[in-house]
Scaffold this active site. Structure first.
Site, PDB file in Angstrom:
ATOM      1  N   PRO A 155     -26.287 -68.285  11.328  1.00 39.12           N
ATOM      2  CA  PRO A 155     -27.300 -68.722  12.283  1.00 39.12           C
ATOM      3  C   PRO A 155     -28.657 -68.094  11.994  1.00 39.12           C
ATOM      4  CG  PRO A 155     -25.279 -68.049  13.402  1.00 39.12           C
ATOM      5  CD  PRO A 155     -25.136 -67.651  11.968  1.00 39.12           C
ATOM      6  N   ARG A 183     -24.581 -66.644  -1.338  1.00 43.49           N
ATOM      7  CA  ARG A 183     -24.966 -67.729  -0.437  1.00 43.49           C
ATOM      8  C   ARG A 183     -25.440 -68.946  -1.229  1.00 43.49           C
ATOM      9  NH1 ARG A 183     -26.669 -62.994   2.053  1.00 43.49           N
ATOM     10  NH2 ARG A 183     -25.972 -62.739   4.213  1.00 43.49           N
TER      11      ARG A 183
END
Length: 275
Positions: A2, A261
């Site tokens: 988030p 990531r």
């Protein structure tokens, strides 16, 4: 993971549901605090600090949580069916007479003295959505290690707090730099504008996605990154668009990992090293 705007939205939902209300149920499902019982105490406030959530409780206590990669807080009415995940993923339940807040898959959940909150969040850089935002400090932090890849520097919450992987990719595109470009090689005006644009994007998406501008170039008619739960991936410049044409030049967007990531960039519009 988030972004800071999503965490702020979560804090607002929790505050609306819990603040000023007496807890009728408290269940912290982590070994260290499994015996802690907050029942009968009033929730005073729920606020965000970067990507951290601070739920302050009567008696000088704070419940500190972090959503990590896929954690979530959901709020339910008393008889509402819970849809946040299976029960074994629940880490916290806070309930009052009218609402129940359930924390799922929370990698960080700890109860601490409110006076000791800085032990949990004091390492954070200026909060892009916080009242103490300081652009000059954020810029100095970001450029402190000139050899560090831009993408890594943007994600380091000690530099400036609130940027997640989506914003990292989008900001690098707007700066026309690959995420692997040493941050010290950014032209000074671009670095300054990058910090201000990061704040602009998070502020724009606190409540809803809106249009944004590019860094170091004319504004382009496209939407800023949407909140994490949004499915409007077409609103993004590069994130999640692997093999799809760049919205600026038509070149196929590429993807690779950076610090585990998924990272997206346009090989034509963005200059700098790549994997």
């Amino acid at each position: 993971m988030p972004e800071g705007d999503t965490v702020l939205q979560t804090a607002k939902r929790l505050h609306s549901a819990l603040a000023g209300q007496v807890l009728t149920r408290s269940d912290l499902r982590v070994p260290r605090f499994a015996t802690a019982d907050l029942t009968g105490r009033t929730i005073l406030d729920v606020s965000a600090r970067g990507k951290h959530l601070l739920t302050r409780v009567e008696g000088g206590l704070t419940l500190h949580s972090h959503l990590g990669m896929d954690g979530a807080w959901r709020v339910y009415a008393p008889d509402e069916r819970r849809r946040g995940g299976p029960s074994h993923q629940i880490r916290a339940i806070l309930a009052n007479a009218t609402r129940t807040a359930v924390g799922y898959r929370l990698p960080v959940l700890e109860l601490l003295r409110t006076k000791d909150e800085e032990q949990a969040v004091g390492h954070l850089g200026p909060d892009l959505l916080g009242p103490g935002w300081n652009a000059d400090t954020a810029l100095r932090n970001l450029l402190a290690d000139p050899a560090r890849p831009l993408g890594e520097a943007l994600l380091d919450q000690r530099n400036l707090a609130g940027i997640g992987n989506i914003y990292k990719c989008e900001l690098c595109f707007l700066a026309r730099a690959t995420p692997w470009l040493p941050v010290g090689r950014l032209p000074e005006p671009t670095a300054v504008l990058l910090v201000s644009t990061a704040k602009q994007l998070l502020e724009a998406n606190r409540d809803r996605p809106v249009r944004t501008t590019t860094v170091g170039a004319r504004p382009r008619p496209t939407a800023a990154p949407a909140p994490r739960d949004s499915r409007t991936r077409q609103n993004l410049w590069v994130y999640g668009r692997r093999h799809r044409p760049c919205l600026r030049c038509g070149t196929a967007i590429r993807a690779a990992e950076q610090d585990t990531r998924p990272t997206y960039w346009c090989p034509h519009c963005q200059s700098g090293p790549t994997p």
